[in-house]
Design an enzyme around this catalytic site. Structure first.
Site, mmCIF file in Angstrom:
data_model
loop_
_atom_site.group_PDB
_atom_site.id
_atom_site.type_symbol
_atom_site.label_atom_id
_atom_site.label_comp_id
_atom_site.label_asym_id
_atom_site.label_seq_id
_atom_site.Cartn_x
_atom_site.Cartn_y
_atom_site.Cartn_z
ATOM 1 N N THR A 183 40.413 8.629 7.384
ATOM 2 C CA THR A 183 39.367 9.646 7.214
ATOM 3 C C THR A 183 38.873 9.691 5.766
ATOM 4 O O THR A 183 39.636 9.380 4.837
ATOM 5 C CB THR A 183 39.933 11.033 7.600
ATOM 6 O OG1 THR A 183 39.035 12.034 7.149
ATOM 7 C CG2 THR A 183 41.294 11.305 6.979
ATOM 8 N N GLU B 42 38.565 12.267 4.240
ATOM 9 C CA GLU B 42 39.247 13.386 3.577
ATOM 10 C C GLU B 42 40.330 12.914 2.608
ATOM 11 O O GLU B 42 40.791 13.693 1.777
ATOM 12 C CB GLU B 42 39.854 14.349 4.612
ATOM 13 C CG GLU B 42 38.789 15.036 5.416
ATOM 14 C CD GLU B 42 39.248 16.314 6.102
ATOM 15 O OE1 GLU B 42 40.283 16.871 5.731
ATOM 16 O OE2 GLU B 42 38.526 16.744 7.023
ATOM 17 N N TYR C 20 46.856 18.108 6.184
ATOM 18 C CA TYR C 20 46.300 17.064 7.066
ATOM 19 C C TYR C 20 45.886 15.840 6.257
ATOM 20 O O TYR C 20 46.326 14.716 6.531
ATOM 21 C CB TYR C 20 45.102 17.606 7.854
ATOM 22 C CG TYR C 20 44.236 16.514 8.423
ATOM 23 C CD1 TYR C 20 44.678 15.712 9.475
ATOM 24 C CD2 TYR C 20 42.961 16.251 7.891
ATOM 25 C CE1 TYR C 20 43.885 14.688 9.982
ATOM 26 C CE2 TYR C 20 42.164 15.235 8.402
ATOM 27 C CZ TYR C 20 42.630 14.449 9.448
ATOM 28 O OH TYR C 20 41.844 13.432 9.937
HETATM 29 P P1 NAD Z 1 41.992 14.577 18.430
HETATM 30 O O1 NAD Z 1 42.825 15.664 17.873
HETATM 31 O O2 NAD Z 1 40.809 14.918 19.272
HETATM 32 O O3 NAD Z 1 42.897 13.593 19.306
HETATM 33 C C1 NAD Z 1 44.165 13.167 18.893
HETATM 34 C C2 NAD Z 1 44.849 12.488 20.076
HETATM 35 O O4 NAD Z 1 46.111 11.987 19.617
HETATM 36 C C3 NAD Z 1 45.134 13.430 21.245
HETATM 37 O O5 NAD Z 1 44.817 12.798 22.464
HETATM 38 C C4 NAD Z 1 46.641 13.686 21.142
HETATM 39 O O6 NAD Z 1 47.253 13.949 22.400
HETATM 40 C C5 NAD Z 1 47.119 12.362 20.546
HETATM 41 N N1 NAD Z 1 48.388 12.519 19.819
HETATM 42 C C6 NAD Z 1 48.686 13.438 18.869
HETATM 43 N N2 NAD Z 1 49.960 13.278 18.462
HETATM 44 C C7 NAD Z 1 50.454 12.210 19.129
HETATM 45 C C8 NAD Z 1 51.705 11.547 19.130
HETATM 46 N N3 NAD Z 1 52.719 11.949 18.340
HETATM 47 N N4 NAD Z 1 51.875 10.484 19.953
HETATM 48 C C9 NAD Z 1 50.863 10.073 20.777
HETATM 49 N N5 NAD Z 1 49.670 10.680 20.832
HETATM 50 C C10 NAD Z 1 49.457 11.729 20.008
HETATM 51 O O7 NAD Z 1 41.572 13.696 17.177
HETATM 52 P P2 NAD Z 1 40.189 12.942 16.851
HETATM 53 O O8 NAD Z 1 39.256 13.899 16.234
HETATM 54 O O9 NAD Z 1 39.796 12.132 18.011
HETATM 55 O O10 NAD Z 1 40.686 11.963 15.702
HETATM 56 C C11 NAD Z 1 41.242 10.699 16.009
HETATM 57 C C12 NAD Z 1 41.597 9.987 14.729
HETATM 58 O O11 NAD Z 1 40.437 9.826 13.915
HETATM 59 C C13 NAD Z 1 42.607 10.739 13.855
HETATM 60 O O12 NAD Z 1 43.492 9.810 13.307
HETATM 61 C C14 NAD Z 1 41.756 11.387 12.775
HETATM 62 O O13 NAD Z 1 42.495 11.537 11.602
HETATM 63 C C15 NAD Z 1 40.649 10.368 12.621
HETATM 64 N N6 NAD Z 1 39.335 10.869 12.180
HETATM 65 C C16 NAD Z 1 38.737 11.904 12.838
HETATM 66 C C17 NAD Z 1 37.462 12.308 12.447
HETATM 67 C C18 NAD Z 1 36.736 13.432 13.158
HETATM 68 O O14 NAD Z 1 35.645 13.838 12.720
HETATM 69 N N7 NAD Z 1 37.254 13.964 14.263
HETATM 70 C C19 NAD Z 1 36.802 11.658 11.393
HETATM 71 C C20 NAD Z 1 37.469 10.610 10.733
HETATM 72 C C21 NAD Z 1 38.727 10.218 11.151
HETATM 73 O O1 DAU Z 2 35.755 14.204 7.445
HETATM 74 C C1 DAU Z 2 36.524 13.766 8.506
HETATM 75 C C2 DAU Z 2 37.345 14.903 9.072
HETATM 76 O O2 DAU Z 2 36.424 15.772 9.756
HETATM 77 C C3 DAU Z 2 38.446 14.445 10.015
HETATM 78 O O3 DAU Z 2 39.381 13.702 9.273
HETATM 79 C C4 DAU Z 2 39.133 15.642 10.685
HETATM 80 O O4 DAU Z 2 40.072 15.182 11.639
HETATM 81 C C5 DAU Z 2 38.081 16.473 11.384
HETATM 82 O O5 DAU Z 2 38.677 17.616 11.961
HETATM 83 C C6 DAU Z 2 37.003 16.891 10.394
HETATM 84 O O6 DAU Z 2 37.521 17.818 9.411
HETATM 85 P P1 DAU Z 2 36.685 19.107 8.905
HETATM 86 O O7 DAU Z 2 37.642 20.070 8.349
HETATM 87 O O8 DAU Z 2 35.524 18.698 8.078
HETATM 88 O O9 DAU Z 2 36.090 19.588 10.361
HETATM 89 P P2 DAU Z 2 35.974 21.039 11.036
HETATM 90 O O10 DAU Z 2 35.143 20.842 12.260
HETATM 91 O O11 DAU Z 2 37.286 21.704 11.170
HETATM 92 O O12 DAU Z 2 35.118 21.849 9.975
HETATM 93 C C7 DAU Z 2 33.838 21.395 9.542
HETATM 94 C C8 DAU Z 2 33.333 22.393 8.510
HETATM 95 O O13 DAU Z 2 33.027 23.628 9.177
HETATM 96 C C9 DAU Z 2 34.339 22.739 7.438
HETATM 97 O O14 DAU Z 2 33.654 22.930 6.201
HETATM 98 C C10 DAU Z 2 34.947 24.067 7.897
HETATM 99 C C11 DAU Z 2 33.787 24.720 8.636
HETATM 100 N N1 DAU Z 2 34.154 25.600 9.769
HETATM 101 C C12 DAU Z 2 34.969 25.109 10.736
HETATM 102 C C13 DAU Z 2 35.336 25.876 11.820
HETATM 103 C C14 DAU Z 2 36.278 25.326 12.870
HETATM 104 C C15 DAU Z 2 33.622 26.887 9.862
HETATM 105 O O15 DAU Z 2 32.846 27.326 8.999
HETATM 106 N N2 DAU Z 2 33.990 27.648 10.951
HETATM 107 C C16 DAU Z 2 34.842 27.209 11.916
HETATM 108 O O16 DAU Z 2 35.151 28.003 12.848
#
Ligand code: NAD
Ligand code: DAU
Length: 340
Positions: free
Chosen positions: A125, A127, A153
């Site tokens: 990520t 982050e 995280y």
């Molecule tokens: P998510 O929380 O939607 O899904 C995570 C999945 O991993 C779930 O299906 C959960 O059951 C599984 N999981 C969790 N712990 C586990 C374990 N111990 N063993 C096996 N399975 C397990 O997450 P996401 O948003 O799809 O993110 C996926 C990946 O991408 C993560 O590594 C996250 O750091 C990365 N990422 C997410 C974002 C974003 O915007 N969501 C952006 C950049 C990177």
């Molecule tokens: O940048 C990549 C990351 O993006 C991933 O690595 C993480 O897994 C993913 O969860 C996401 O992290 P953020 O913290 O940026 O996403 P989130 O949707 O939690 O929040 C986005 C922004 O919105 C952040 O500035 C916090 C704000 N927020 C979030 C929630 C849930 C609010 O203002 N209100 C809310 O209720």
């Protein structure tokens, strides 16, 4: 070709499973997921009908379980999406983040060393780079930006990245890492900003914006992220890190107002609540490397992607309403109940 996709029952992992099944109909896609609160078998219902798909309900920290899957499936590629992914939950309780995100990554790479692999890909990520100031729009995260994390995280994801690079240098494991910005799209768990605001709007509930809503995120449609990872698997250089992002920076408040507008809901639903602890101000990816070296460019403009996403949530109410009726209720009460 057999590809293990961990975390494939979550948001990005499931989108990646569907991308791979359609882009590579000759591949076997093996999903390993222990189904935490964020994993959902209904998301994989279509994939389960495909003979090229297999599912194992296994924790990536379960060494014996993971080794058994490798012995049975003989994968050539592992793509690790499995993680605890929500910053707010990591602030509440870091423990499980350290376990899954760091120890789980090590177990998977140990399996890759033991049984041999062509590629281990770590889904990381942006982050890990920390944040950028709001008054320096000229600054972006490059692959050379130092690791400088803010939350439990992001620290756990950074620790995993360092382990991945160490396994490459020490054991010669053929690894790649992608560091992507914020994704949005179908199957996004409604604890995250965009799906939470869509669900609350549709339920005429308050829209909780942290702080002043000025924080900036760099949004990418999830299908574009999946294509970037596929490209890195095909053409990426072993040992390299690739940033993935589409120069689409928006403030949180602008996103929330846009969702209100698209759904015809009043902005009076917006409620400013106490800020997230250690809240990162701005994320912004410089994707020059993946563009110039691998030819990747995002295909979905935010204006289109957000419309497609809102339509998906309107068309798939069962999917998110089922989530909202379970453990999520307790989570929501804990996180937002008396947040002033
Ligand atoms: P998510 O929380 O939607 O899904 C995570 C999945 O991993 C779930 O299906 C959960 O059951 C599984 N999981 C969790 N712990 C586990 C374990 N111990 N063993 C096996 N399975 C397990 O997450 P996401 O948003 O799809 O993110 C996926 C990946 O991408 C993560 O590594 C996250 O750091 C990365 N990422 C997410 C974002 C974003 O915007 N969501 C952006 C950049 C990177
Ligand atoms: O940048 C990549 C990351 O993006 C991933 O690595 C993480 O897994 C993913 O969860 C996401 O992290 P953020 O913290 O940026 O996403 P989130 O949707 O939690 O929040 C986005 C922004 O919105 C952040 O500035 C916090 C704000 N927020 C979030 C929630 C849930 C609010 O203002 N209100 C809310 O209720």
């Amino acid at each position: 070709m057999t590809v293990i996709v961990t975390g494939g029952a979550g948001f990005i992992g499931s989108n990646f499973v569907y991308h791979m099944l359609s882009a590579h109909p000759d591949y076997r896609i093996v999903c390993v997921d222990c189904l935490t609160y964020a994993g959902n078998m209904s998301t994989l219902a279509e994939a389960m009908k495909n003979p090229n798909f297999a599912f194992y309900k296994t924790d990536i920290c379960d060494r014996d379980g993971i080794y058994e899957i490798f012995e049975k499936e003989h994968p050539q590629v592992v793509v690790n999406f499995a993680a605890e992914s929500h910053v707010d939950r990591s602030i509440e309780n870091p423990d499980v983040f350290l376990r899954t995100n760091i120890m789980g990554t090590a177990v998977l790479m140990d399996a890759c060393r033991k049984y041999g692999i062509d590629r281990y890909h770590q889904v990381s990520t942006d982050e890990v780079y920390g944040d950028l100031p709001l008054d320096r729009p000229d600054l972006f995260f490059t692959e050379q930006t130092p690791i400088h994390t803010s939350s439990p995280y992001s620290s756990s994801k950074a620790a995993a990245d360092l382990l991945v690079l160490a396994y490459h240098r020490t054991y010669g494991l053929p690894v790649t890492i992608s560091r992507c910005s914020n994704n949005y799209g179908p199957y996004h768990f409604p604890e995250k900003l965009i799906p939470l605001m869509i669900a609350n709007c549709l339920n005429d509930k308050p829209l909780p914006v942290y702080g002043k809503g000025e924080n900036v995120r760099d949004w990418l449609y999830v299908a574009d992220h999946c294509k970037a990872i596929d490209l890195i698997l095909q053409k990426g250089k072993v040992g390299e890190v690739y940033n993935v992002g589409g120069h689409n920076e928006m403030t949180n408040i602008d996103i929330v107002k846009l969702i209100c507008k698209e759904l015809g809901k009043p902005e009076s639903l917006i409620t400013y609540v106490a800020d997230r602890k250690g809240h990162d101000m701005r994320y912004a990816i410089d994707p020059t490397k993946i563009h110039t070296e691998l030819g990747w460019l995002p295909e979905t403009k935010f204006a289109d992607g957000i419309k497609m996403t809102i339509k998906w949530y309107l068309d798939n109410k069962d999917w998110w309403q089922t989530i909202l009726s379970g453990e999520y209720k307790d989570y929501y009460a804990r996180m937002y109940g008396d947040r002033k």
